[in-house]
Write a protein that holds these residues in place. Structure first.
Motif, PDB file in Angstrom:
ATOM      1  N   ASP A 215     -27.098  56.080 -24.968  1.00  0.00           N
ATOM      2  CA  ASP A 215     -26.903  57.392 -25.913  1.00  0.00           C
ATOM      3  C   ASP A 215     -27.141  56.750 -27.004  1.00  0.00           C
ATOM      4  O   ASP A 215     -27.396  57.556 -28.153  1.00  0.00           O
ATOM      5  N   ALA A 216     -26.515  55.679 -27.450  1.00  0.00           N
ATOM      6  CA  ALA A 216     -26.757  55.098 -28.775  1.00  0.00           C
ATOM      7  C   ALA A 216     -28.138  54.535 -28.963  1.00  0.00           C
ATOM      8  O   ALA A 216     -28.547  54.073 -30.197  1.00  0.00           O
ATOM      9  N   LEU A 217     -29.080  54.610 -28.279  1.00  0.00           N
ATOM     10  CA  LEU A 217     -30.568  54.103 -28.348  1.00  0.00           C
ATOM     11  C   LEU A 217     -31.644  55.038 -28.475  1.00  0.00           C
ATOM     12  O   LEU A 217     -31.237  56.297 -28.550  1.00  0.00           O
ATOM     13  N   PHE A 218     -32.776  55.067 -28.776  1.00  0.00           N
ATOM     14  CA  PHE A 218     -33.945  55.553 -29.020  1.00  0.00           C
ATOM     15  C   PHE A 218     -33.776  56.642 -30.077  1.00  0.00           C
ATOM     16  O   PHE A 218     -32.855  56.581 -30.962  1.00  0.00           O
ATOM     17  N   GLY A 219     -34.564  57.674 -30.382  1.00  0.00           N
ATOM     18  CA  GLY A 219     -34.756  58.307 -31.544  1.00  0.00           C
ATOM     19  C   GLY A 219     -33.337  59.373 -31.508  1.00  0.00           C
ATOM     20  O   GLY A 219     -32.964  59.497 -32.704  1.00  0.00           O
ATOM     21  N   GLY A 220     -33.051  59.990 -30.590  1.00  0.00           N
ATOM     22  CA  GLY A 220     -32.010  60.738 -30.547  1.00  0.00           C
ATOM     23  C   GLY A 220     -31.977  62.489 -30.436  1.00  0.00           C
ATOM     24  O   GLY A 220     -31.170  62.962 -30.425  1.00  0.00           O
ATOM     25  N   SER A 221     -33.286  62.605 -29.965  1.00  0.00           N
ATOM     26  CA  SER A 221     -33.640  64.192 -29.838  1.00  0.00           C
ATOM     27  C   SER A 221     -32.771  64.651 -28.491  1.00  0.00           C
ATOM     28  O   SER A 221     -31.977  65.633 -28.518  1.00  0.00           O
ATOM     29  N   GLY A 222     -32.711  63.681 -27.662  1.00  0.00           N
ATOM     30  CA  GLY A 222     -32.013  63.933 -26.210  1.00  0.00           C
ATOM     31  C   GLY A 222     -30.475  64.085 -26.631  1.00  0.00           C
ATOM     32  O   GLY A 222     -29.802  64.955 -26.090  1.00  0.00           O
ATOM     33  N   LEU A 223     -30.184  63.139 -27.499  1.00  0.00           N
ATOM     34  CA  LEU A 223     -28.595  63.029 -27.840  1.00  0.00           C
ATOM     35  C   LEU A 223     -27.982  64.387 -28.532  1.00  0.00           C
ATOM     36  O   LEU A 223     -26.943  64.900 -28.401  1.00  0.00           O
ATOM     37  N   ILE A 224     -28.913  64.803 -29.316  1.00  0.00           N
ATOM     38  CA  ILE A 224     -28.553  66.073 -30.131  1.00  0.00           C
ATOM     39  C   ILE A 224     -28.277  67.020 -29.165  1.00  0.00           C
ATOM     40  O   ILE A 224     -27.528  68.002 -29.394  1.00  0.00           O
ATOM     41  N   VAL A 225     -29.208  67.180 -28.289  1.00  0.00           N
ATOM     42  CA  VAL A 225     -28.897  68.548 -27.335  1.00  0.00           C
ATOM     43  C   VAL A 225     -27.735  67.989 -26.328  1.00  0.00           C
ATOM     44  O   VAL A 225     -27.089  69.190 -26.138  1.00  0.00           O
ATOM     45  N   LYS A 226     -27.453  67.122 -25.862  1.00  0.00           N
ATOM     46  CA  LYS A 226     -26.250  66.636 -25.262  1.00  0.00           C
ATOM     47  C   LYS A 226     -24.890  67.223 -26.044  1.00  0.00           C
ATOM     48  O   LYS A 226     -24.025  67.548 -25.808  1.00  0.00           O
ATOM     49  N   LEU A 227     -25.213  66.786 -27.444  1.00  0.00           N
ATOM     50  CA  LEU A 227     -24.117  67.159 -28.409  1.00  0.00           C
ATOM     51  C   LEU A 227     -23.625  68.555 -28.631  1.00  0.00           C
ATOM     52  O   LEU A 227     -22.592  68.869 -28.778  1.00  0.00           O
ATOM     53  N   THR A 228     -24.402  69.573 -28.076  1.00  0.00           N
ATOM     54  CA  THR A 228     -24.350  70.908 -28.384  1.00  0.00           C
ATOM     55  C   THR A 228     -23.467  71.403 -27.087  1.00  0.00           C
ATOM     56  O   THR A 228     -22.773  72.567 -27.256  1.00  0.00           O
ATOM     57  N   ASP A 229     -22.949  70.436 -26.312  1.00  0.00           N
ATOM     58  CA  ASP A 229     -22.199  70.964 -25.096  1.00  0.00           C
ATOM     59  C   ASP A 229     -20.828  70.308 -25.614  1.00  0.00           C
ATOM     60  O   ASP A 229     -20.813  68.840 -25.480  1.00  0.00           O
ATOM     61  N   TYR A 230     -19.766  70.893 -26.026  1.00  0.00           N
ATOM     62  CA  TYR A 230     -18.760  70.226 -26.394  1.00  0.00           C
ATOM     63  C   TYR A 230     -17.736  69.632 -25.494  1.00  0.00           C
ATOM     64  O   TYR A 230     -16.674  68.996 -25.792  1.00  0.00           O
ATOM     65  N   GLN A 231     -18.286  69.952 -24.020  1.00  0.00           N
ATOM     66  CA  GLN A 231     -17.395  69.142 -22.922  1.00  0.00           C
ATOM     67  C   GLN A 231     -18.101  67.867 -22.661  1.00  0.00           C
ATOM     68  O   GLN A 231     -17.600  67.241 -21.947  1.00  0.00           O
ATOM     69  N   LYS A 232     -19.368  67.545 -23.196  1.00  0.00           N
ATOM     70  CA  LYS A 232     -20.213  66.438 -22.779  1.00  0.00           C
ATOM     71  C   LYS A 232     -19.649  65.109 -23.150  1.00  0.00           C
ATOM     72  O   LYS A 232     -19.363  64.216 -22.357  1.00  0.00           O
ATOM     73  N   PHE A 233     -18.733  65.054 -24.303  1.00  0.00           N
ATOM     74  CA  PHE A 233     -18.433  63.789 -25.001  1.00  0.00           C
ATOM     75  C   PHE A 233     -17.009  64.244 -25.361  1.00  0.00           C
ATOM     76  O   PHE A 233     -16.700  65.014 -25.965  1.00  0.00           O
ATOM     77  N   SER A 234     -15.863  63.286 -25.343  1.00  0.00           N
ATOM     78  CA  SER A 234     -14.952  63.304 -26.047  1.00  0.00           C
ATOM     79  C   SER A 234     -14.985  62.908 -27.349  1.00  0.00           C
ATOM     80  O   SER A 234     -15.979  62.355 -27.922  1.00  0.00           O
ATOM     81  N   TRP A 235     -14.026  63.209 -28.219  1.00  0.00           N
ATOM     82  CA  TRP A 235     -14.013  62.925 -29.803  1.00  0.00           C
ATOM     83  C   TRP A 235     -14.394  61.381 -30.059  1.00  0.00           C
ATOM     84  O   TRP A 235     -15.014  60.846 -31.003  1.00  0.00           O
ATOM     85  N   ALA A 236     -13.540  60.642 -29.067  1.00  0.00           N
ATOM     86  CA  ALA A 236     -13.518  59.222 -29.359  1.00  0.00           C
ATOM     87  C   ALA A 236     -14.935  58.520 -28.980  1.00  0.00           C
ATOM     88  O   ALA A 236     -15.555  57.696 -29.883  1.00  0.00           O
ATOM     89  N   VAL A 237     -15.729  59.187 -28.110  1.00  0.00           N
ATOM     90  CA  VAL A 237     -17.112  58.785 -27.767  1.00  0.00           C
ATOM     91  C   VAL A 237     -18.016  59.011 -28.955  1.00  0.00           C
ATOM     92  O   VAL A 237     -18.967  58.398 -29.337  1.00  0.00           O
ATOM     93  N   ILE A 238     -17.969  60.195 -29.398  1.00  0.00           N
ATOM     94  CA  ILE A 238     -18.761  60.872 -30.338  1.00  0.00           C
ATOM     95  C   ILE A 238     -18.613  59.733 -31.606  1.00  0.00           C
ATOM     96  O   ILE A 238     -19.525  59.544 -32.375  1.00  0.00           O
TER      97      ILE A 238
END
Length: 551
Positions: free
Chosen positions: A303-326
């Motif tokens: 999730d820390a690699l590549f351009g980040g477009s996929g990560l941005i979509v994942k981030l719009t789901d507030y249950q996907k990551f905890s605040w610590a992981v973000i």
């Protein structure tokens, strides 16, 4: 009669070249960038699969790190063959479009494709939009070599290619047009606008046709689709505190990010300047591979690699990551993106920069929910943050506003996006932190002109009958870099203004120009192309100034 002649000249010398060269450049750029992006996405998918397998197998993990080092060495040799591919593609393209940097169009085009694919397959946190802009510029440089193309059209045509490359890479055609006006040339002129629009329209049309064909054969899943296919809830006036606070937070992070990137550049060019380029790339590639192999709890290094477009979509789901992981992802991407860019690795920072903004928005969104914000607004906060970060870091607020609409296909929150962008932009302007791309471009200029001396020269030219500039406004002409028209003496000795106060150039007018140049002969050659070949009437050369090589 005069108006009729002006119309004929405009049709022949502006409309036809813009349409023909813009269309041709756009079609070629749209096709090549489509395939470049398609292969890049495939490589990133396969790279992610390899990383996921390696996370479960130590022996494969060792092979991944070894492979990353091999890729770094391959990237190094390509950069030796084409040094123009070092770093982000957008600053390099801007320098070429402004006439400040030089490049070899064919070599640059080939190398930026292959070297970008190497970066993407290795998993570097860099995007395809920067290389697409440089690739479009290079293709425009090739179009300039066609018969009947006037040399003075070169930078206009390359501008169209750069805009088409950006539009196809980001699926944002209007933003691609604005890129020429607000970012590349930092001025609004009809000729630049028309060339950008012509190239973008035909480039996006070519890309869409290829997309339709690929979808028909099952090679693409979604067409057409926004860059970020996200459902956004709408803000109300009672929620206006959210964009206001968010704008302040984004301004602070954007200023810090720019300062870190600048510091990284000075570190590489200063204390670490003796470190060979192959070693720099190996450090970056090995570090990237190491991060991609880490799995701890619900943290996955990919999730820390590549351009980040996929990560941005994942981030719009507030249950996907905890605040610590973000928070961990934010810290990793904040430093690895700036580290990769400063090292000279090939790849863009536009989408990666958006991912940093989205991570800040995700953290703020979780905090705002604790403060009473409706949870349905969380994805909107992520997108607002992403856009504001781009506008603040690059000082392109209009581009940020329009890009938000195009990448989400949503107009409903434009007012609140504007508030966030305005607040973050205003604060960054007040603290005087320089725009990201401008500083990266200055670094490239210093590297190209190191050891050279510039001259400040005043020149006087008489406009010839067949000159490119005849009938065009002064602001419409792309003069040589760092050149200004200081005085215009009309051929009939009558002071006049045309078109609501604009000054058009007529046959026989005498123009006084002042230029700061590292190559006086090349500058004079450009002016001969624009104003007609002639004997310079006046040539006053000022004191030679050595370039300041700061370490």
């Amino acid at each position: 009669m005069q108006k009729r002649n002006d119309y004929k000249n405009y049709f022949k010398n502006v409309f036809v070249p813009v349409l023909v060269y813009g269309a041709l450049t756009g079609l070629v750029v749209g096709t090549i960038v489509f395939f470049f992006k398609w292969v890049a996405e495939w490589l990133m998918e396969k790279s992610a699969e390899i990383y996921h397998i390696a996370q479960q197998n130590p022996w494969i993990a060792v092979a991944v790190i070894a492979g990353a080092l091999v890729l770094a060495f391959a990237a190094y040799w390509l950069q030796r063959w084409a040094p123009e591919t070092k770093g982000g593609g957008i600053p390099r393209a801007e320098g070429v479009l402004r006439g400040i940097l030089t490049f070899r169009w064919l070599r640059t085009g080939i190398a930026v494709i292959i070297n970008s694919w190497i970066s993407f397959f290795a998993g570097l946190p860099l995007g395809s939009e920067g290389p697409s802009v440089l690739l479009g510029t290079a293709i425009g440089g090739g179009t300039c070599k066609l018969p009947l193309s006037h040399d003075s059209w070169d930078r206009y045509i390359m501008t169209g290619g750069a805009c088409a490359g950006f539009a196809v890479a980001t699926s944002a055609p209007v933003t691609g047009i604005l890129f020429a006006l607000e970012e590349a040339h930092k001025r609004f002129t009809p000729m630049i606008f028309l060339m950008a629009m012509s190239s973008v329209v035909f480039g996006v049309a070519a890309s869409n046709l290829w997309s339709m064909l690929f979808k028909h054969f099952g090679l693409l899943q979604h067409y057409p689709a926004p860059l970020f296919d996200i459902t956004l809830a709408n803000f109300d006036m009672k929620d206006i505190w959210v964009p206001l606070i968010l704008g302040v937070v984004i301004a602070v992070v954007a200023c810090c990010y720019n300062l870190v990137v600048f510091a990284m550049g000075k570190l590489w060019d200063g204390k670490l300047k003796k470190v060979p380029q192959w070693a720099k790339l190996m450090i970056v590639f090995a570090l990237t591979a190491g991060i991609g192999l880490i799995v701890v709890g619900n943290f996955n290094g990919t999730d820390a690699l590549f351009g980040g477009s996929g990560l941005i979509v994942k981030l719009t789901d507030y249950q996907k990551f905890s605040w610590a992981v973000i928070l961990v992802l934010f810290l990793i991407r904040f430093f690895t993106i700036s580290f990769s860019t400063s090292s000279g690795a090939t790849g863009g920072v536009f989408i990666p920069m958006l991912s940093i903004g989205a991570l800040v928005g995700a953290l703020c969104g979780k905090l705002f929910m604790v403060m009473g914000m409706d949870g349905s607004l969380y994805p909107t906060v992520v997108i607002l943050s992403m856009s504001a970060f781009m506008g603040a870091a690059t000082r392109a607020p209009l581009t940020a506003l329009v890009f938000t609409v195009e990448c989400t296909w949503s107009f409903s929150n434009l007012f609140y996006v504007g508030i966030t962008v305005f607040v973050s932009y205003l604060i960054c302007e007040l603290v005087k932190v320089e725009p990201l791309y401008d500083v990266l471009l200055e670094r490239m200029i210093e590297q190209q002109n190191r050891g050279k001396q510039h001259q400040i020269v005043e020149l006087v030219y008489v406009v010839k009958e067949t000159a490119f500039a005849v009938g065009k406004s002064i602001r419409d002409v792309l003069w040589p870099a760092n050149t200004k028209v200081t005085h215009v003496e009309a051929s009939d000795n009558i002071k006049r203004m045309d078109d609501d106060g604009e000054k058009k150039i007529h046959i026989g007018d005498t123009l006084t120009l002042i230029t700061q140049t590292y190559d006086l002969d090349a500058t004079k050659h450009e002016l001969d192309d624009i104003l007609g070949k002639q004997t310079v009437l006046q040539d006053e050369i000022g004191e030679e100034m050595p370039i300041d090589n700061k370490e």
